[in-house]
Design a protein around this motif. Structure first.
Motif, PDB file in Angstrom:
ATOM      1  N   SER A   1       0.840  -1.199   0.000  1.00  0.00           N
ATOM      2  CA  SER A   1       0.000   0.000   0.000  1.00  0.00           C
ATOM      3  C   SER A   1       0.870   1.242   0.000  1.00  0.00           C
TER       4      SER A   1
ATOM      5  N   PRO B   1      -1.787   7.748  -4.932  1.00  0.00           N
ATOM      6  CA  PRO B   1      -1.966   6.939  -6.140  1.00  0.00           C
ATOM      7  C   PRO B   1      -0.682   6.810  -6.957  1.00  0.00           C
TER       8      PRO B   1
ATOM      9  N   TRP C   1      -3.445  -3.888  -9.645  1.00  0.00           N
ATOM     10  CA  TRP C   1      -3.562  -2.618  -8.941  1.00  0.00           C
ATOM     11  C   TRP C   1      -5.004  -2.414  -8.485  1.00  0.00           C
ATOM     12  N   THR C   2      -5.174  -1.938  -7.245  1.00  0.00           N
ATOM     13  CA  THR C   2      -6.504  -1.643  -6.729  1.00  0.00           C
ATOM     14  C   THR C   2      -6.485  -0.300  -6.018  1.00  0.00           C
ATOM     15  N   GLU C   3      -7.652   0.117  -5.548  1.00  0.00           N
ATOM     16  CA  GLU C   3      -7.807   1.364  -4.797  1.00  0.00           C
ATOM     17  C   GLU C   3      -7.211   2.545  -5.551  1.00  0.00           C
ATOM     18  N   ASN C   4      -7.487   2.597  -6.863  1.00  0.00           N
ATOM     19  CA  ASN C   4      -7.046   3.703  -7.708  1.00  0.00           C
ATOM     20  C   ASN C   4      -5.527   3.883  -7.670  1.00  0.00           C
TER      21      ASN C   4
ATOM     22  N   ARG D   1      -3.455   2.888  -5.216  1.00  0.00           N
ATOM     23  CA  ARG D   1      -2.866   2.986  -3.885  1.00  0.00           C
ATOM     24  C   ARG D   1      -2.393   1.635  -3.349  1.00  0.00           C
ATOM     25  N   THR D   2      -2.802   0.553  -3.999  1.00  0.00           N
ATOM     26  CA  THR D   2      -2.395  -0.783  -3.576  1.00  0.00           C
ATOM     27  C   THR D   2      -2.056  -1.621  -4.794  1.00  0.00           C
TER      28      THR D   2
END
Length: 486
Positions: free
Chosen positions: A398, A402, A434-437, A439-440
């Motif tokens: 994390s 972004p 990639w997830t959370e725009n 961020r992860t």
């Protein structure tokens, strides 16, 4: 004062922006031009470097003195008879006393031997204001010279010194550098001024550029390993990487005067406190506290990248990225962002515009960009994470903001001992996702079970695909975390 440190490096590759330069790249196609830079191997400078190499600090510090070559062993063998000379204790400096070390080494350039083989000053030059250790130890140095028969040693090795100088001149693009800088910034030196490159193979850290007198400037520079070896093959990629040390000293003589012409705009548009992260570029290290000193460092590296595009287009992106990692680690944490913007501006310049003409555009950009500068960080895992090495391990990282959702990430996989290899993580082999725009990022990796811990390191020499934010800013160079077997 301008000082650079040299480092051992691993070469990697990266594809970034596309540029439209028309150039010749092959060594056989290099344009022949009048020699406008003199390469020197002064006797007194070699004396100073030999003395420092014989001290306890010179023998034990990892980076100050180059050690892994035949000439180093020859020096220690020849000077065994004076290994207990009191001079060596008197000039046994340290990292904390770097001003004295650098001054002792560099001030020797101002000396010569008289008809009685005694050292004497030939001109008034001091590398660091307020320090004159070579003068202060002159009696001991003269005694060392006599008791060690130093001058005989230097004469016996003259063929080696000439060979080093000749190979340096043939490989380092000296004239191309100078002609490029003159074209882009204008001539900064008159016809009667001399530009000297001063060599000793022992110099492994702290390159420096100095005005010797009103008509002479000199770069005291690190020599690449391949110049000193008959077994290391010289190739364009190594040359493009190694000339960074010289180029970013030489171009200070062009960048700094240009910055001075725009000083009011630089002070208004470039806040050094925002761009600098404890690099040490302050008054205690001989630099002023204005934005100009830090801005000049950023600019010299950006100009180097443009030179790479001109003469080494095949390797320019990967080598430029490597040096951005290095500069980030020194506290210039937005080096990649700054360089890429300057390259973009240069690529879009009007016909007839030069680098010097682009200062206002670049400063307009820094003024706007610094309002929202932020360094992306890995916030999880902070230091380590635990998993079962008997299974394919799923890792999640994390970030504080972004990131660019690239389909490949390069990491250095190591066990802290002998294992060290590059791994290119991707969505096919590692289920990179990639997830959370942005961020992860998650991926899978197989971990050998013959160790109880491994490390993943990002954004260092060799990492072709870096972790970089949407703003174009690198995660801190060398960031890593530990993976522990449950």
């Amino acid at each position: 004062m301008r000082i650079k440190q040299s480092f051992r490096i691993i070469i990697c590759s990266l594809s970034l922006a596309v540029f439209t330069f028309s150039c010749k790249n092959s060594k056989n196609e290099r344009k022949e031009s009048k020699e406008i830079i003199r390469v020197e191997y002064p006797e007194t400078y070699e004396l100073a470097n030999i003395i420092l190499a014989l001290t306890d600090y010179g023998k034990t510090d990892k980076w100050e003195v180059r050690k892994d070559f035949e000439y180093y062993n020859k020096v220690h063998e020849y000077f065994k008879s004076v290994s207990e000379h009191s001079l060596l204790d008197s000039v046994n400096y340290s990292r904390e006393r770097w001003e004295e070390y650098l001054s002792f080494r560099t001030d020797s350039y101002a000396f010569t031997f008289d008809e009685n083989n005694q050292l004497k000053r030939k001109f008034d030059f001091y590398a660091n204001k307020g320090f004159q250790p070579f003068d202060n130890h002159l009696d001991l140095i003269n005694d060392f010279v006599q008791k060690s028969n130093f001058r005989d040693f230097f004469a016996q090795n003259k063929r080696y010194y000439n060979a080093v100088s000749d190979k340096y001149k043939k490989t380092q693009y000296l004239n191309e550098m100078r002609e490029f800088l003159i074209k882009e910034f204008g001539e900064q030196y008159s016809n009667d001024e001399k530009y000297n490159i001063v060599l000793s193979p022992f110099v492994y850290r702290m390159n420096c550029h100095r005005d010797i007198d009103s008509t002479t400037v000199a770069d005291f520079i690190t020599i690449p390993n391949y110049v000193l070896s008959d077994t290391i093959t010289t190739n364009e990629k190594d040359i493009a990487t190694s000339i960074h040390n010289l180029f970013t000293e030489m171009d200070h003589g062009y960048v700094n005067p240009t910055t001075n012409q725009y000083k009011e705009l630089v002070d208004k548009s470039f806040n050094a406190h925002l761009w600098d992260n404890k690099s040490g570029y302050n008054k205690s290290n001989g630099y002023d506290n204005s934005g100009s000193a830090v801005f000049n460092e950023y600019m010299t590296w950006a100009v180097y990248d443009i030179f790479l595009k001109r003469y080494f287009p095949k390797y320019a992106d990967e080598i430029g990225l490597n040096w951005s990692f290095q500069n980030d680690s020194r506290g210039f944490q937005y080096a990649q962002l700054f360089t890429q913007q300057f390259l973009n501006i240069y690529n879009q310049k009007e016909k007839g515009e030069t680098l010097k003409d682009l200062y206002p555009k670049m400063l307009e950009w820094t003024s706007e960009t610094q309002k929202d500068l932020s360094k992306p960080r890995i916030i999880s895992p902070k230091d380590s994470t635990s998993t079962n090495f008997s299974e394919k391990t799923k890792i999640a990282i994390s970030f504080s903001e972004p990131m660019k959702k690239n389909d490949t990430i390069t990491t250095i996989f190591q066990d802290g001992k002998n294992l060290r290899k590059l791994i290119h993580l991707n969505n096919i082999e590692n289920n990179l996702n990639w997830t959370e725009n942005g961020r992860t990022v998650e991926f899978e990796i197989s971990l050998p079970d013959n160790r109880n811990a491994y490390y993943l390191q990002f954004n260092w020499w060799g990492t072709r695909h870096p972790l970089i934010s949407e703003k174009g800013i690198l995660v801190k160079s060398g960031s890593y975390f530990k993976i522990i077997d449950e």
